[in-house]
Design a protein around this motif. Structure first.
Motif, PDB file in Angstrom:
ATOM      1  N   ARG A 240      -2.314  -4.646  11.389  1.00  0.00           N
ATOM      2  CA  ARG A 240      -2.577  -5.759  11.860  1.00  0.00           C
ATOM      3  C   ARG A 240      -1.500  -6.885  11.644  1.00  0.00           C
ATOM      4  O   ARG A 240      -1.159  -6.778  10.233  1.00  0.00           O
ATOM      5  CB  ARG A 240      -3.847  -6.389  11.435  1.00  0.00           C
ATOM      6  CG  ARG A 240      -5.304  -5.722  12.306  1.00  0.00           C
ATOM      7  CD  ARG A 240      -6.483  -6.421  11.940  1.00  0.00           C
ATOM      8  NE  ARG A 240      -7.116  -6.407  10.466  1.00  0.00           N
ATOM      9  CZ  ARG A 240      -7.669  -5.304  10.117  1.00  0.00           C
ATOM     10  NH1 ARG A 240      -8.247  -4.521  11.166  1.00  0.00           N
ATOM     11  NH2 ARG A 240      -8.236  -5.429   8.905  1.00  0.00           N
ATOM     12  N   ILE A 241      -0.786  -7.741  12.091  1.00  0.00           N
ATOM     13  CA  ILE A 241       0.013  -8.578  12.059  1.00  0.00           C
ATOM     14  C   ILE A 241      -0.512  -9.985  12.605  1.00  0.00           C
ATOM     15  O   ILE A 241      -1.185 -10.172  13.625  1.00  0.00           O
ATOM     16  CB  ILE A 241       1.534  -8.329  12.363  1.00  0.00           C
ATOM     17  CG1 ILE A 241       1.485  -8.260  14.218  1.00  0.00           C
ATOM     18  CG2 ILE A 241       1.705  -6.696  11.968  1.00  0.00           C
ATOM     19  CD1 ILE A 241       2.931  -7.972  14.480  1.00  0.00           C
ATOM     20  N   ASN A 242       0.094 -10.852  11.828  1.00  0.00           N
ATOM     21  CA  ASN A 242       0.090 -12.260  12.230  1.00  0.00           C
ATOM     22  C   ASN A 242      -1.524 -12.942  12.581  1.00  0.00           C
ATOM     23  O   ASN A 242      -2.632 -12.730  11.976  1.00  0.00           O
ATOM     24  CB  ASN A 242       1.075 -12.788  13.476  1.00  0.00           C
ATOM     25  CG  ASN A 242       2.365 -12.369  12.890  1.00  0.00           C
ATOM     26  OD1 ASN A 242       2.662 -12.544  11.520  1.00  0.00           O
ATOM     27  ND2 ASN A 242       3.266 -12.065  13.825  1.00  0.00           N
ATOM     28  N   ASP A 243      -1.762 -13.229  13.925  1.00  0.00           N
ATOM     29  CA  ASP A 243      -3.082 -13.671  14.340  1.00  0.00           C
ATOM     30  C   ASP A 243      -4.136 -12.548  14.441  1.00  0.00           C
ATOM     31  O   ASP A 243      -5.122 -13.032  14.781  1.00  0.00           O
ATOM     32  CB  ASP A 243      -2.624 -14.459  15.868  1.00  0.00           C
ATOM     33  CG  ASP A 243      -2.007 -15.638  15.730  1.00  0.00           C
ATOM     34  OD1 ASP A 243      -1.767 -16.194  14.575  1.00  0.00           O
ATOM     35  OD2 ASP A 243      -1.340 -16.148  16.678  1.00  0.00           O
ATOM     36  N   ARG A 244      -3.598 -11.584  14.386  1.00  0.00           N
ATOM     37  CA  ARG A 244      -4.687 -10.353  14.498  1.00  0.00           C
ATOM     38  C   ARG A 244      -5.393 -10.028  13.206  1.00  0.00           C
ATOM     39  O   ARG A 244      -6.370  -9.476  13.163  1.00  0.00           O
ATOM     40  CB  ARG A 244      -3.830  -8.900  15.101  1.00  0.00           C
ATOM     41  CG  ARG A 244      -3.291  -9.084  16.581  1.00  0.00           C
ATOM     42  CD  ARG A 244      -2.335  -7.841  16.772  1.00  0.00           C
ATOM     43  NE  ARG A 244      -3.271  -6.682  16.371  1.00  0.00           N
ATOM     44  CZ  ARG A 244      -2.503  -5.443  16.255  1.00  0.00           C
ATOM     45  NH1 ARG A 244      -1.389  -5.188  16.230  1.00  0.00           N
ATOM     46  NH2 ARG A 244      -3.394  -4.224  16.035  1.00  0.00           N
ATOM     47  N   ILE A 245      -4.945 -10.601  12.068  1.00  0.00           N
ATOM     48  CA  ILE A 245      -5.483 -10.679  11.090  1.00  0.00           C
ATOM     49  C   ILE A 245      -6.704 -11.393  10.978  1.00  0.00           C
ATOM     50  O   ILE A 245      -6.531 -12.770  11.103  1.00  0.00           O
ATOM     51  CB  ILE A 245      -4.523 -10.929   9.964  1.00  0.00           C
ATOM     52  CG1 ILE A 245      -3.300  -9.887   9.748  1.00  0.00           C
ATOM     53  CG2 ILE A 245      -5.257 -10.922   8.454  1.00  0.00           C
ATOM     54  CD1 ILE A 245      -2.284 -10.305   8.803  1.00  0.00           C
ATOM     55  N   ARG A 246      -7.764 -11.036  10.471  1.00  0.00           N
ATOM     56  CA  ARG A 246      -9.115 -11.839  10.656  1.00  0.00           C
ATOM     57  C   ARG A 246      -9.892 -11.948   9.515  1.00  0.00           C
ATOM     58  O   ARG A 246     -10.792 -11.284   9.313  1.00  0.00           O
ATOM     59  CB  ARG A 246     -10.022 -11.214  11.709  1.00  0.00           C
ATOM     60  CG  ARG A 246      -9.211 -11.027  13.111  1.00  0.00           C
ATOM     61  CD  ARG A 246      -9.126 -12.504  13.746  1.00  0.00           C
ATOM     62  NE  ARG A 246      -8.650 -12.361  15.196  1.00  0.00           N
ATOM     63  CZ  ARG A 246      -8.245 -13.473  15.832  1.00  0.00           C
ATOM     64  NH1 ARG A 246      -8.516 -14.766  15.255  1.00  0.00           N
ATOM     65  NH2 ARG A 246      -8.118 -13.337  17.286  1.00  0.00           N
ATOM     66  N   VAL A 247      -9.254 -12.384   8.339  1.00  0.00           N
ATOM     67  CA  VAL A 247     -10.011 -12.511   7.074  1.00  0.00           C
ATOM     68  C   VAL A 247      -9.658 -14.059   6.413  1.00  0.00           C
ATOM     69  O   VAL A 247      -8.842 -14.617   6.856  1.00  0.00           O
ATOM     70  CB  VAL A 247      -9.564 -11.594   6.174  1.00  0.00           C
ATOM     71  CG1 VAL A 247      -9.884 -10.020   6.501  1.00  0.00           C
ATOM     72  CG2 VAL A 247      -7.974 -11.729   6.138  1.00  0.00           C
ATOM     73  N   PRO A 248     -10.734 -14.471   5.711  1.00  0.00           N
ATOM     74  CA  PRO A 248     -10.456 -15.964   5.248  1.00  0.00           C
ATOM     75  C   PRO A 248      -9.260 -16.006   4.212  1.00  0.00           C
ATOM     76  O   PRO A 248      -8.697 -17.151   4.195  1.00  0.00           O
ATOM     77  CB  PRO A 248     -11.770 -16.155   4.708  1.00  0.00           C
ATOM     78  CG  PRO A 248     -12.240 -14.810   4.349  1.00  0.00           C
ATOM     79  CD  PRO A 248     -11.896 -13.998   5.272  1.00  0.00           C
ATOM     80  N   GLU A 249      -8.995 -14.911   3.442  1.00  0.00           N
ATOM     81  CA  GLU A 249      -7.861 -15.216   2.428  1.00  0.00           C
ATOM     82  C   GLU A 249      -7.219 -13.756   2.291  1.00  0.00           C
ATOM     83  O   GLU A 249      -7.827 -12.603   2.523  1.00  0.00           O
ATOM     84  CB  GLU A 249      -8.413 -15.783   1.144  1.00  0.00           C
ATOM     85  CG  GLU A 249      -9.403 -14.842   0.597  1.00  0.00           C
ATOM     86  CD  GLU A 249     -10.176 -15.539  -0.666  1.00  0.00           C
ATOM     87  OE1 GLU A 249      -9.589 -16.498  -1.061  1.00  0.00           O
ATOM     88  OE2 GLU A 249     -10.560 -14.799  -1.593  1.00  0.00           O
ATOM     89  N   VAL A 250      -6.018 -13.770   1.796  1.00  0.00           N
ATOM     90  CA  VAL A 250      -5.239 -12.377   1.585  1.00  0.00           C
ATOM     91  C   VAL A 250      -4.387 -12.512   0.243  1.00  0.00           C
ATOM     92  O   VAL A 250      -4.199 -13.713  -0.460  1.00  0.00           O
ATOM     93  CB  VAL A 250      -4.274 -12.151   2.725  1.00  0.00           C
ATOM     94  CG1 VAL A 250      -5.047 -11.988   4.140  1.00  0.00           C
ATOM     95  CG2 VAL A 250      -3.094 -13.268   2.773  1.00  0.00           C
ATOM     96  N   ARG A 251      -4.279 -11.263  -0.254  1.00  0.00           N
ATOM     97  CA  ARG A 251      -3.205 -11.313  -1.524  1.00  0.00           C
ATOM     98  C   ARG A 251      -1.802 -11.218  -0.923  1.00  0.00           C
ATOM     99  O   ARG A 251      -1.563 -10.107  -0.269  1.00  0.00           O
ATOM    100  CB  ARG A 251      -3.733 -10.294  -2.417  1.00  0.00           C
ATOM    101  CG  ARG A 251      -2.807 -10.169  -3.496  1.00  0.00           C
ATOM    102  CD  ARG A 251      -3.247  -8.853  -4.434  1.00  0.00           C
ATOM    103  NE  ARG A 251      -4.463  -9.016  -4.940  1.00  0.00           N
ATOM    104  CZ  ARG A 251      -4.970  -9.825  -5.889  1.00  0.00           C
ATOM    105  NH1 ARG A 251      -4.096 -10.269  -6.597  1.00  0.00           N
ATOM    106  NH2 ARG A 251      -6.563  -9.708  -6.182  1.00  0.00           N
ATOM    107  N   LEU A 252      -0.891 -12.307  -1.142  1.00  0.00           N
ATOM    108  CA  LEU A 252       0.120 -12.069  -0.517  1.00  0.00           C
ATOM    109  C   LEU A 252       1.517 -11.663  -1.168  1.00  0.00           C
ATOM    110  O   LEU A 252       1.382 -12.019  -2.489  1.00  0.00           O
ATOM    111  CB  LEU A 252       0.426 -13.483  -0.043  1.00  0.00           C
ATOM    112  CG  LEU A 252       1.768 -14.018   0.899  1.00  0.00           C
ATOM    113  CD1 LEU A 252       1.711 -13.227   2.147  1.00  0.00           C
ATOM    114  CD2 LEU A 252       1.950 -15.502   0.899  1.00  0.00           C
ATOM    115  N   VAL A 253       2.356 -10.975  -0.503  1.00  0.00           N
ATOM    116  CA  VAL A 253       3.390 -10.228  -1.270  1.00  0.00           C
ATOM    117  C   VAL A 253       4.714 -11.111  -0.257  1.00  0.00           C
ATOM    118  O   VAL A 253       4.759 -11.015   0.827  1.00  0.00           O
ATOM    119  CB  VAL A 253       3.565  -8.897  -1.199  1.00  0.00           C
ATOM    120  CG1 VAL A 253       4.824  -8.445  -1.921  1.00  0.00           C
ATOM    121  CG2 VAL A 253       2.263  -8.272  -2.032  1.00  0.00           C
TER     122      VAL A 253
END
Length: 232
Positions: free
Chosen positions: A14-27
């Motif tokens: 999933r990329i960009n707007d297709r990601i559907r979670v409230p928060e992510v661990r960002l690299v």
């Protein structure tokens, strides 16, 4: 009750707007750890860097996402997969057929083919064909196979011992050199010949010509086919 109605399951992340979670661990783009951030913040950073936010570990909690040029990433991955397929070694079994009363010249010729196959990293199936009264003398074929195995022991080993199969006796030789090693050496030799041809444009690129006496051209068609089916 859950019911699967068919359809292809996408293997793409999933990329960009297709990601559907409230928060992510960002690299970050260079692999640096940014930490856990809200999805909106991660998308904002992606837009700021003119990159894509790509979910690289969907099963993590929270999911791990990375900032990258996804189009470039897909292209490089496809090139790597193509190169891996190109260098993939396929096991090939060559076959050489001999008669138990083969004459010395034919034996040397066919042994040369076996040597070439083993150098290429291929297995060789040696078949001794018996006809008529020869079937009552299996020891002739056995001794011939033993002789051949000893003559090429520097390049190969007996993978399958001689055994009778109807009117034939069969032995399989395996190469000491792996197929991948043989392929790499062949590529290096080809590159060396190309470099030599560029440095000496007036000389023949045929390696057989280098061994031919002066004034005599090497016969490119002198070599017989890889698989011998003619009687020796």
């Amino acid at each position: 009750m859950w019911c699967y109605r068919g359809g292809q399951i996408s293997a793409e992340p999933r990329i960009n707007d297709r990601i559907r979670v409230p928060e992510v661990r960002l690299v970050g783009p260079s692999g640096e750890q940014v930490g856990i951030v809200p999805l909106a913040k991660a998308l904002e950073l992606a837009q700021e860097y003119d990159l894509d936010l790509v979910e690289v570990a969907a099963n993590a909690r929270p999911p791990v996402c990375k900032l990258m040029d996804y189009g470039k990433f897909k292209y490089e991955s496809a090139m790597k997969a193509r190169e891996a397929r190109k260098n993939q070694a396929h096991t090939v079994i060559k076959e050489m057929k001999l008669r138990p009363k083969i004459d010395p010249h034919d034996y040397d010729t066919k042994k040369g083919h076996v040597v070439r196959f083993l150098k290429q990293g291929d297995k060789v199936k040696i078949t001794i064909m018996f006809r008529g009264r020869e079937q009552s003398r299996p020891e002739l074929g056995y001794r011939l196979l033993q002789r051949l195995a000893e003559d090429v022991q520097d390049l190969g080993f007996v993978e399958s011992n001689p055994k009778q199969d109807g009117r034939n006796m069969i032995m399989v030789l395996g190469p000491h050199k792996k197929k991948t090693e043989a392929m790499a050496e062949a590529r290096q030799a080809q590159e060396a010949r190309k470099a030599s041809a560029k440095a000496n444009p007036g000389r023949s690129q045929n390696p057989a010509d280098a061994d031919a006496p002066e004034g005599v051209e090497a016969d490119a068609d002198a070599e017989t086919p890889a698989e011998e089916h003619a009687d020796a």
